[in-house]
Design a protein around this motif. Structure first.
Motif, PDB file in Angstrom:
ATOM      1  N   UNK A   1       0.846  -1.202   0.000  1.00 41.55           N
ATOM      2  CA  UNK A   1       0.000   0.000   0.000  1.00 41.55           C
ATOM      3  C   UNK A   1       0.875   1.244   0.000  1.00 41.55           C
ATOM      4  N   UNK A   2       0.527   2.213  -0.840  1.00 38.77           N
ATOM      5  CA  UNK A   2       1.176   3.511  -0.801  1.00 38.77           C
ATOM      6  C   UNK A   2       0.484   4.348   0.263  1.00 38.77           C
ATOM      7  N   UNK A   3       1.178   4.599   1.376  1.00 39.72           N
ATOM      8  CA  UNK A   3       0.540   5.303   2.487  1.00 39.72           C
ATOM      9  C   UNK A   3       0.149   6.717   2.087  1.00 39.72           C
ATOM     10  N   UNK A   4       0.943   7.327   1.210  1.00 39.29           N
ATOM     11  CA  UNK A   4       0.582   8.669   0.749  1.00 39.29           C
ATOM     12  C   UNK A   4      -0.753   8.638   0.005  1.00 39.29           C
ATOM     13  N   UNK A   5      -1.003   7.560  -0.745  1.00 42.13           N
ATOM     14  CA  UNK A   5      -2.267   7.431  -1.471  1.00 42.13           C
ATOM     15  C   UNK A   5      -3.429   7.291  -0.508  1.00 42.13           C
ATOM     16  N   UNK A  32      -1.154  -2.466   5.827  1.00 40.74           N
ATOM     17  CA  UNK A  32      -1.232  -2.970   4.462  1.00 40.74           C
ATOM     18  C   UNK A  32      -2.390  -3.966   4.394  1.00 40.74           C
ATOM     19  N   UNK A  33      -3.138  -3.913   3.304  1.00 39.28           N
ATOM     20  CA  UNK A  33      -4.253  -4.839   3.097  1.00 39.28           C
ATOM     21  C   UNK A  33      -3.841  -5.803   1.989  1.00 39.28           C
ATOM     22  N   UNK A  34      -3.713  -7.085   2.262  1.00 37.64           N
ATOM     23  CA  UNK A  34      -3.177  -8.019   1.272  1.00 37.64           C
ATOM     24  C   UNK A  34      -4.160  -8.329   0.142  1.00 37.64           C
ATOM     25  N   UNK A  42      -5.088  -1.804  -2.018  1.00 37.31           N
ATOM     26  CA  UNK A  42      -4.833  -1.783  -0.582  1.00 37.31           C
ATOM     27  C   UNK A  42      -5.122  -0.411   0.008  1.00 37.31           C
ATOM     28  N   UNK A  43      -4.666   0.652  -0.659  1.00 39.99           N
ATOM     29  CA  UNK A  43      -4.913   2.009  -0.159  1.00 39.99           C
ATOM     30  C   UNK A  43      -6.397   2.336  -0.183  1.00 39.99           C
ATOM     31  N   UNK A  74      -9.108  -7.417   4.171  1.00 40.97           N
ATOM     32  CA  UNK A  74      -9.029  -8.192   2.931  1.00 40.97           C
ATOM     33  C   UNK A  74     -10.071  -9.302   2.906  1.00 40.97           C
ATOM     34  N   UNK A  75     -10.270  -9.970   4.036  1.00 36.29           N
ATOM     35  CA  UNK A  75     -11.283 -11.026   4.099  1.00 36.29           C
ATOM     36  C   UNK A  75     -12.670 -10.475   3.857  1.00 36.29           C
ATOM     37  N   UNK A  76     -12.972  -9.305   4.443  1.00 35.31           N
ATOM     38  CA  UNK A  76     -14.287  -8.695   4.230  1.00 35.31           C
ATOM     39  C   UNK A  76     -14.485  -8.319   2.772  1.00 35.31           C
TER      40      UNK A  76
END
Length: 454
Positions: A1-5, A32-34, A42-43, A74-76
Motif C-alpha cells: 500500500x502507498x501510504x501517501x495514497x 497494508x491490506x493483502x 490496498x490504499x 481483505x477477508x471482508x
C-alpha cells in the motif's frame, strides 16, 4: 500500500464530509491490506474502512486507539471466498458471467440474476443448457460494442472491455468522490443515543439497495446500532447467498410500492425513518416518488444516501451495472491484465469501498442533522470510485501476496439464526481498542414484517 495514497484519499473524504481533521488522530497507522494488484487496491480498502471507523467512533476515541487489521479488511472485501451457508459454498458466478472474446475485442457479461441471464440468452440465441464452448462461439460472432448495445437494449448486462481514458477520469476527479448536498431545511433532531458501543443506537434506516455496495453500507450502519430494515419488491427475487452474506444485523421485508397498500405502508415507515439508502435507477425511483428531493419533502430531516454504477443524470445515470462491468469499461481490466487477456481486481473493491464510504457519509450526516438540522443527500457511483483508484500510484506488476486460506478463515465467523447457519467474514471496521462483531445473524430474504423494531 502507498501510504501517501491512503492519506490523500482520507483527506479528500474528510473534507467532503466536513469531518474534524483532529478526528483522524484517533487512527493508528493504517495497515497494508493483502489485496495484491497493479492498482493500489490496498490504499482504497484501508482508507474507506478507516473513514467509516473514524466517522463512527472518533468523538469518544483516544489518539491512535482505532487500529485496523489488514487481513480482516481483505477477508471482508473477499467475503465470498469464506461464505458458507448451511455448510455449502455459494456458486458466485453464473456460466454467463465473465470475459468473452468478441470478433474485435473483449466483452464482460453479467448473468448472475436469472432475468439478466435470459436477456443474454435471447440476444445470443442460446438455450439454458448451453455449455462454455457454445457461449464463446455465440459471443465471437459479434463485435464487442454491438453485442454490448444489443444486450443492454434487451435488459441484460454486458459491456465492451475498454482502455483507460485519462480525459474522462480527470474530469470525474474534478468532482467530489462523496457528493454531499443539502436537500432542505429541518429542525435539528438529536435521535442518536449516547452509547459508546452502538453510536447509531436510536437511528432508523430504510435500505432500498441490492448487490454489494448498498448492502455493505447498511450492514455497517446496523453494526453501529441502527435499526436497519431492507425493503425489496417481491420480483425479482434476490440471490439468496448474496443477501445472507450482506445481511447480518438487518431485517428484510417485501413491499410492492406500485400497489396502494404497499405505498401506504412505505409512507408509514418513511415517517419514522431517519435515513434511507437508495440503489435503484433514478427514473425507477422517481416514478414511485422515491427520488431524494421528493423523499426529503415528505420527510423533512431525512438523510439520504444514493448509489449508482455509472453516475447520475441523463442516460448515464439510468444504466444498470455491477462492479465487474465498471472495472471492464473503465480500463481497470486492461490495467490488471492486458489486451490479450483482461484481468480483474482481487476483490469487488469498487463495491466494497463505495459501501464503506457511503456508510461514513451517512454517520457524518446523521450527526450533522442532530446539531444543525437540515435534510441531506450523499451520492456516490462505482465509476467515480474507479476514477479515484485509477488516479492512485500503480505498480508495473501486481505486488505482494494475498491471504492464505487459513488466515482468511481465521477472520470469518459462524452465525446461527432463523436462516440457518452462515459462515461469513467478520466486520472490517474497528472501534477504539477493539474489534467489533456482527450483532445478529442474517434473516432470510423477505422474511420480516415491514415495520420498525421498536
Amino acid at each position: 500500500m502507498t501510504r501517501e495514497a491512503a492519506d490523500r484519499l482520507l483527506a479528500r473524504v474528510r473534507a467532503e464530509l466536513g469531518l474534524d481533521p483532529a478526528a483522524f488522530a484517533t487512527l493508528a497507522p493504517l495497515p497494508d491490506v493483502p489485496l495484491p494488484a497493479r492498482l493500489d487496491v490496498s490504499a482504497l480498502a484501508a482508507a474507506s474502512v478507516a473513514a467509516a471507523s473514524v466517522a463512527a467512533w472518533s468523538e469518544d476515541a483516544a489518539p491512535g486507539s482505532i487500529r485496523l487489521d489488514g487481513a480482516r479488511i481483505a477477508t471482508a472485501f473477499q467475503s465470498e471466498r469464506v461464505a458458507r451457508f448451511d455448510g455449502e459454498a455459494p456458486r458466485v458466478w453464473s456460466p454467463l458471467s465473465g470475459f468473452r472474446r468478441a470478433r474485435d475485442g473483449w466483452v464482460r457479461t453479467h448473468g448472475n440474476y436469472p432475468h439478466h441471464a435470459r436477456a443474454l440468452q435471447r440476444v445470443l440465441a442460446l438455450d439454458g443448457g448451453a455449455d462454455d464452448a457454445a457461449i464463446g462461439a455465440a459471443v465471437a460472432r459479434w463485435s464487442a460494442v454491438e453485442l454490448a448495445d444489443a444486450v443492454t437494449r434487451e435488459g441484460g448486462m454486458c459491456v465492451a472491455v475498454a482502455g483507460e481514458d485519462p480525459r474522462v477520469d480527470d474530469e470525474l476527479r474534478r468532482h467530489p468522490l462523496v457528493d454531499v448536498v443539502r436537500l432542505g431545511e429541518a429542525e435539528a433532531s438529536g435521535v442518536l443515543a449516547v452509547d459508546a458501543e452502538r453510536p447509531l443506537a436510536g437511528a432508523r434506516v430504510l435500505d432500498l439497495t441490492r448487490v454489494i455496495a448498498g448492502p455493505v453500507a447498511t450492514r455497517t450502519l446496523a453494526l453501529l446500532g441502527a435499526d436497519v430494515l431492507r425493503i425489496d419488491p417481491p420480483v425479482p427475487a434476490e440471490l439468496g447467498w448474496q443477501h445472507l452474506d450482506s445481511g447480518p444485523g438487518k431485517r428484510s421485508a417485501l413491499l410492492d410500492l406500485r400497489t396502494e397498500g404497499g405505498a401506504a405502508r412505505f409512507d408509514e415507515l418513511l415517517a419514522g425513518a431517519d435515513a434511507i439508502v437508495l440503489g435503484y435507477r433514478p427514473a425507477s425511483l422517481a416514478r414511485l416518488g422515491l427520488d431524494p428531493e421528493s423523499l426529503a419533502a415528505r420527510r423533512p430531516g431525512l438523510v439520504v444516501g444514493q448509489l449508482a454504477a455509472w453516475g447520475f443524470g441523463g442516460t448515464t445515470g439510468e444504466r444498470g451495472g455491477f462492479d465487474s462491468l465498471v472495472q471492464a469499461s473503465s480500463g481497470i481490466a486492461l490495467v490488471e491484465g492486458g489486451p490479450d487477456a483482461p484481468g480483474a481486481l482481487p476483490a469487488q473493491a469498487l463495491d466494497h469501498a463505495t459501501g464503506y464510504l457511503i456508510a461514513a457519509a451517512m454517520v457524518a450526516l446523521l450527526r450533522r442533522r442532530s446539531t444543525v438540522g437540515g435534510s441531506w443527500l450523499a451520492r456516490m457511483s462505482l465509476r467515480r470510485t474507479a476514477a479515484e483508484l485509477l488516479g492512485l500510484p500503480r505498480r508495473a506488476e501486481a505486488d505482494g501476496v494475498g491471504l492464505d486460506d487459513a488466515t482468511r478463515e481465521s477472520h470469518a465467523v459462524t452465525l446461527s439464526g432463523p436462516a440457518g447457519e452462515q459462515r461469513i467474514a467478520r466486520p472490517a471496521i474497528a472501534a477504539p481498542r477493539r474489534a467489533v462483531e456482527w450483532p445478529s445473524a442474517p434473516h432470510e430474504w423477505g422474511s420480516d414484517r415491514p415495520s420498525w423494531a421498536g
